[in-house]
Design a protein around this motif. Structure first.
Motif, short mmCIF file in Angstrom:
data_model
loop_
_atom_site.label_atom_id
_atom_site.label_comp_id
_atom_site.label_asym_id
_atom_site.label_seq_id
_atom_site.Cartn_x
_atom_site.Cartn_y
_atom_site.Cartn_z
N GLU A 148 50.34 37.81 44.40
CA GLU A 148 49.61 37.98 43.14
C GLU A 148 48.44 37.01 43.05
O GLU A 148 47.36 37.36 42.58
CB GLU A 148 50.57 37.78 41.98
CG GLU A 148 49.97 37.99 40.61
CD GLU A 148 50.98 37.79 39.51
OE1 GLU A 148 50.69 37.04 38.55
OE2 GLU A 148 52.08 38.37 39.61
N GLU A 149 48.65 35.80 43.53
CA GLU A 149 47.57 34.82 43.49
C GLU A 149 46.48 35.15 44.51
O GLU A 149 45.30 34.99 44.24
CB GLU A 149 48.12 33.42 43.76
CG GLU A 149 49.03 32.89 42.67
CD GLU A 149 48.31 32.76 41.34
OE1 GLU A 149 47.09 32.49 41.35
OE2 GLU A 149 48.96 32.94 40.30
N LEU A 150 46.89 35.62 45.68
CA LEU A 150 45.89 35.95 46.69
C LEU A 150 45.06 37.16 46.26
O LEU A 150 43.84 37.20 46.49
CB LEU A 150 46.58 36.24 48.02
CG LEU A 150 47.27 35.05 48.71
CD1 LEU A 150 48.02 35.52 49.94
CD2 LEU A 150 46.24 33.99 49.09
N ALA A 151 45.71 38.14 45.64
CA ALA A 151 44.97 39.32 45.19
C ALA A 151 44.07 39.01 44.00
O ALA A 151 42.99 39.58 43.85
CB ALA A 151 45.95 40.44 44.83
N GLY A 152 44.52 38.07 43.14
CA GLY A 152 43.70 37.66 42.01
C GLY A 152 43.40 38.81 41.06
O GLY A 152 44.21 39.72 40.85
#
Length: 603
Positions: free
Chosen positions: A450-454
């Motif tokens: 989720e953080e990588l996809a932003g």
């Protein structure tokens, strides 16, 4: 007394019983069946031949051509080992069904099912490869049956012409019997589909305007959806380049109570205390921003760099391409060692393996290169990090609760859920921070993906939904076009129905025509998807590795599924609407001077 038809299952069993005594040709089997049933049963050759061919395809019978006692060439059937086993099983179940061990029956049935499936697949393959020979054998066998029946009629006193006519009537027609055998073959639907596909392609050629509009409409819908799936697959579906990536999470400070962001960088002491006191993670690693000015052996170069804790590699489960990564001991001692990226190794050092152990100058200090990461490795906050070096937190930094510049990544313990980790870390952060800062702050735990996809996550979902809406609109428009076109084809449908085609067969034909259009639209759509992919590559977030979207097997499989779904969606309703269940006559257009009337198909 009127003779009874033999039920299909009973007919198969009787055939196996007859052939258990000796090999026999089809006409001989039919005569023996009549004798065994004391002339009480009627053996329709239209049922006998499909049964013989089905048993042969199942591996219960084996056939060979040889001369009869009257020197005619006929196809003789004999029982195989599998056929004898089936016959014995039938006898045993009939005589001792209550005494049979259930597990033995199940085991025999499973073995028989596997063998039957293999025989059926082999039969389909033989039919495809040796179709011409199989057709000739079928014609010869049916004709031999008719000749033998005619010979019997002649011996009974009938003339040659009358005997031949009665033999064909008893057979139910030579071509009709052959068609029933073809229909009973395993894989017979392949012939039907092949004919309908060829007919659908002819329809495309005969209606170029309609076909062009339909294919262009489908190409737009399928192409956009294929391109959107490719980027969604790259960002949201494909596994991350870490071991068991679904267990990785990011930990943030919740600074909302002090007027800050609800997700903010952590501090070095928080990472240190969380790592020591948490009960939900196997380990927690830290990452800090860093700068690296590379000089010597070439032009000076500013490189994006990150400082990471010694346990960073084990938390991610990342392994170097060459060399090794630094350890926690080296991190604690402040060893001047670095791990470089694949891109820097290729660009600056010419992909030479001799770079391992070499000393390079970073920020006017000497560092030893000990490892090279794989091409696909990346981590937050950007994909283009070239240098990883130890954090080597000083005692002062480990006591500075106001220095927020640490990314914390953690791996969940086996059996610990994300919600459990959130609750535990919120409680732990409040307790620890209350001892060091005026306003205690909580912690936020989020999945790493989720953080990588932003923010791209929601954008991709919205775009994927929009692409689906485009395809749905295309299907609705095509359904309307096919409905309008179907009104013109009612006469064709009436002719086919009058010749014996049922509603199911007609609907199948229309659906396959729709699938032909969908397939051509998919091919055009894949060509359209390639330039769209080049644009969508810009939507991949900087926190993830750069991707080159291609038509890989995933995209091709999804495109095929979309095409099939679209073909059924826009083709089913018009097919049902156009097909007339049972037309008894055809309405022909008569000149206006004459009254219109219904003309029968046959006079």
């Amino acid at each position: 007394m009127e003779k009874l038809d033999i039920p299909q299952g009973t007919l198969d069993l009787m055939i196996l019983t007859i052939l258990a005594r000796e090999p026999m040709h089809g006409y001989g089997i039919s005569q023996r069946l009549a004798v065994l049933s004391h002339e009480q049963f009627h053996v329709n050759p239209g049922s006998l031949f499909p049964s013989l061919y089905r048993l042969e395809q199942d591996g219960k019978l084996k056939a060979e051509w040889r001369p009869t006692e009257n020197n005619r060439r006929a196809k003789y059937y004999r029982l195989t080992a599998a056929g004898r086993r089936q016959l014995e099983q039938h006898r045993e179940r009939w005589n001792r069904v209550s005494a049979v061990e259930p597990s033995l029956v199940r085991r025999n049935q499973r073995l028989g099912g596997r063998m039957t499936l293999l025989h059926r697949l082999a039969s389909i393959l033989r039919w495809i490869v040796r179709r011409d020979r199989a057709e000739k054998d079928l014609h010869d066998e049916v004709q031999a049956f008719a000749d033998m029946a005619a010979a019997d009629r002649r011996r009974g006193g009938a003339s040659a012409t009358e005997a031949q006519r009665l033999a064909v009537l008893d057979l139910g027609g030579v071509e009709q019997t052959k068609e029933r055998v073809r229909a009973s073959r395993y894989g017979a639907w392949l012939d039907v589909v092949g004919r309908d596909v060829r007919y659908g392609l002819r329809q495309v050629r005969h209606s170029p305007a309609f076909s062009g509009i339909a294919i262009a409409t489908l190409a737009l819908g399928i192409g956009v959806n294929a391109a959107m799936f490719s980027v969604v697959d790259a960002v949201l579906i494909r596994p991350l380049p870490y071991a068991d990536a679904d267990r990785l999470v990011m930990i943030w400070d919740d600074a909302s109570r002090t007027g800050g962001k609800p997700k903010f960088f952590s501090t070095p002491p928080e990472w240190h205390e969380w790592r020591r006191d948490n009960t939900v993670f196997t380990d927690i690693a830290a990452s800090q921003p860093g700068d690296a000015a590379l000089s010597g052996n070439g032009e000076p170069e500013e490189l994006p760099a990150r400082k990471v804790s010694g346990n960073f590699w084990s938390v991610l489960g990342a392994q170097p391409l060459l060399g090794r990564v630094f350890t926690e001991d080296e991190d604690t001692r402040g060893s001047r060692v670095v791990v470089i990226s694949y891109g820097l190794w290729q660009r600056r050092f010419g992909a030479s393996p001799d770079v391992l152990g070499r000393t390079i100058t970073l920020n006017d200090s000497s560092y030893q290169v000990i490892g090279i990461m794989p091409r696909e490795f990346y981590f937050m906050p950007a994909r283009d990090v070239d240098i990883w070096m130890p954090t080597s937190f000083s005692p002062a930094m480990l006591n500075n609760w106001g220095w927020h510049d640490v990314h914390c990544v953690a791996r969940l313990k086996p059996g610990v859920s994300l919600n459990q980790a959130r609750e535990a870390m919120a409680t732990l952060s409040l307790r620890l921070s209350a001892q060091h800062v005026p306003l205690a702050r909580s912690a936020v735990v989020t999945p790493l993906r989720e953080e990588l996809a932003g923010k791209t996550y929601m954008s991709l979902i919205v775009l994927l939904g929009a692409a689906g809406a485009v395809l749905l609109i295309a299907c609705v428009n095509l359904a309307n076009l096919l409905l309008a076109r179907g009104a013109v084809r009612r006469r064709e449908v009436a002719v086919r129905a009058a010749l014996g085609a049922g509603p199911g067969r007609l609907i199948t034909q229309f659906l396959i025509e729709s699938l032909v259009l969908a397939g051509l639209g998919a091919l055009a759509g894949l060509a359209l998807a390639i330039p769209v992919m080049r644009f969508l590559e810009t939507l991949v977030p900087q926190t993830m590795a750069a991707v080159h979207l291609t038509l890989d097997w995933r995209v091709l499989a999804v495109s095929a599924a979309i095409a099939i779904t679209a073909g059924v969606t826009f083709g089913l309703a018009p097919a049902i609407r156009v097909v007339v269940p049972e037309p008894a006559a055809i309405r022909f257009n008569i000149p206006s001077s004459s009254p219109k009337r219904l003309l029968p198909l046959y006079s």
